[in-house]
Design a protein around this motif. Sequence first.
Motif, mmCIF file in Angstrom:
data_model
loop_
_atom_site.group_PDB
_atom_site.id
_atom_site.type_symbol
_atom_site.label_atom_id
_atom_site.label_comp_id
_atom_site.label_asym_id
_atom_site.label_seq_id
_atom_site.Cartn_x
_atom_site.Cartn_y
_atom_site.Cartn_z
ATOM 1 N N GLN A 84 2.958 -30.092 -1.496
ATOM 2 C CA GLN A 84 1.431 -29.871 -1.325
ATOM 3 C C GLN A 84 0.846 -29.418 -0.027
ATOM 4 O O GLN A 84 0.155 -28.505 -0.065
ATOM 5 C CB GLN A 84 0.914 -31.387 -1.563
ATOM 6 C CG GLN A 84 0.721 -31.761 -3.161
ATOM 7 C CD GLN A 84 0.067 -33.110 -3.155
ATOM 8 O OE1 GLN A 84 0.491 -34.175 -2.784
ATOM 9 N NE2 GLN A 84 -1.254 -33.084 -3.589
ATOM 10 N N ASN A 87 2.264 -25.592 0.386
ATOM 11 C CA ASN A 87 2.549 -24.643 -0.898
ATOM 12 C C ASN A 87 1.739 -23.412 -0.611
ATOM 13 O O ASN A 87 2.321 -22.270 -0.743
ATOM 14 C CB ASN A 87 1.807 -25.409 -1.983
ATOM 15 C CG ASN A 87 1.767 -24.398 -3.293
ATOM 16 O OD1 ASN A 87 2.797 -23.688 -3.490
ATOM 17 N ND2 ASN A 87 0.546 -24.533 -3.784
ATOM 18 N N ASN A 88 0.557 -23.280 0.085
ATOM 19 C CA ASN A 88 -0.234 -22.204 0.076
ATOM 20 C C ASN A 88 0.203 -21.345 1.491
ATOM 21 O O ASN A 88 0.078 -20.019 1.389
ATOM 22 C CB ASN A 88 -1.691 -22.570 0.351
ATOM 23 C CG ASN A 88 -2.177 -23.187 -0.582
ATOM 24 O OD1 ASN A 88 -1.771 -22.686 -1.885
ATOM 25 N ND2 ASN A 88 -3.454 -23.967 -0.690
ATOM 26 N N THR A 92 1.957 -17.093 -1.020
ATOM 27 C CA THR A 92 0.671 -16.635 -0.555
ATOM 28 C C THR A 92 0.389 -15.698 -1.608
ATOM 29 O O THR A 92 -0.908 -15.202 -1.549
ATOM 30 C CB THR A 92 0.986 -15.755 0.719
ATOM 31 O OG1 THR A 92 2.041 -14.855 0.525
ATOM 32 C CG2 THR A 92 1.448 -16.905 1.853
ATOM 33 N N ASP A 97 3.420 -17.501 -8.549
ATOM 34 C CA ASP A 97 2.742 -18.478 -9.130
ATOM 35 C C ASP A 97 3.685 -19.245 -10.423
ATOM 36 O O ASP A 97 3.551 -20.510 -10.702
ATOM 37 C CB ASP A 97 1.216 -18.218 -9.988
ATOM 38 C CG ASP A 97 0.142 -18.112 -8.674
ATOM 39 O OD1 ASP A 97 0.634 -18.513 -7.395
ATOM 40 O OD2 ASP A 97 -0.784 -17.883 -9.035
ATOM 41 N N ARG A 104 10.329 -24.236 -6.337
ATOM 42 C CA ARG A 104 9.421 -24.288 -5.007
ATOM 43 C C ARG A 104 9.591 -25.277 -4.310
ATOM 44 O O ARG A 104 9.564 -25.049 -2.930
ATOM 45 C CB ARG A 104 7.878 -24.333 -5.720
ATOM 46 C CG ARG A 104 7.589 -23.133 -6.637
ATOM 47 C CD ARG A 104 6.399 -23.362 -7.272
ATOM 48 N NE ARG A 104 5.166 -23.249 -6.541
ATOM 49 C CZ ARG A 104 4.091 -22.317 -6.398
ATOM 50 N NH1 ARG A 104 4.420 -21.277 -7.075
ATOM 51 N NH2 ARG A 104 3.038 -22.560 -5.692
ATOM 52 N N ARG A 130 4.594 -10.292 1.760
ATOM 53 C CA ARG A 130 3.041 -10.193 1.480
ATOM 54 C C ARG A 130 2.764 -8.849 0.714
ATOM 55 O O ARG A 130 1.600 -8.846 -0.003
ATOM 56 C CB ARG A 130 2.487 -10.395 2.722
ATOM 57 C CG ARG A 130 1.791 -11.673 3.232
ATOM 58 C CD ARG A 130 2.999 -12.660 3.616
ATOM 59 N NE ARG A 130 2.461 -13.815 4.197
ATOM 60 C CZ ARG A 130 3.243 -14.884 4.666
ATOM 61 N NH1 ARG A 130 4.510 -14.745 4.465
ATOM 62 N NH2 ARG A 130 2.556 -15.874 5.262
#
Length: 279
Positions: A84, A87-88, A92, A97, A104, A130
């Motif tokens: 949690q 994750n972000n 990115t 997703d 993950r 990215r």
Amino acid sequence: MKREVEEIAAEQPAQPNKKKRVYIIIGVVLLVILAGGGYYNYSQRQAFDGLQVDSAATAAVGFDNADPKDLEDADGWSSLENYQHWNNAIFTLPEYDNIPLRYRRGITKIFMGNNYLEPVDDKPIYKFTRIKDRAKSVFCYGNFTDRNDSDSWNKEMAFLVEKNDYQSSAIWIISAKGDILFWKEYSSELPLINSFKKGQKIFMDEMKLVPAPADGIIVKNKNSKYALIYNKSSKTFDSYYQYSDSEIQEATTSEEEPYVEELEDVTIDSARTNTGTKE
């Protein structure tokens, strides 16, 4: 005096009623306190249970239909709390997703264990690209170790990460439970990857297409392409160069050229010999 005694005697029966009222009031107060305490405890339990459910749901954010096994524990996975938290920072782009939660969590543990998220001294740092156009070609899945128990849940995953020099990269191959199967750095290269199935034709020991002995990974650079195939004997992933059409054509042409030149020489000599004979 007799009148006063009679008045006092007349007042005596009222005392028990007064005590009774006091006892009733005390009993009601106690009932209210007990009832309030019970309701508070019930409310607390409900809130705690709700918190547990919300925590599990939040841990799987973006994966509403995640397999319940993805929420369990495994040595190769990060905790749900760490997943949690990071994750972000790791995933990115929206292109990431659809990576299942189990992978993950495995990736999160690798990033944490290698200090990719919190730099230490001058150790190299890696991250997922990215660039959206590249993102869909930096991970793939397959039964790379050719296991008999492979299914839709426990396939293996290969993924690429880019070094912070923006010129180099590294590939990882992990199991569904995050076990590290392979790692390799590509210096001054930023390849793309995709998987192929067992039996698909590839080049291995020579310039001849043969069926792949297992699912594998194609690592493609600007000017070269390699196949990563698991070697059951050595328990390693071996790399095989994949020839391009132009390279095959060039090799075929170069093999024929000596024969053509020799034939031309013989023709010329024969013509000269015949001419000399006529003379």
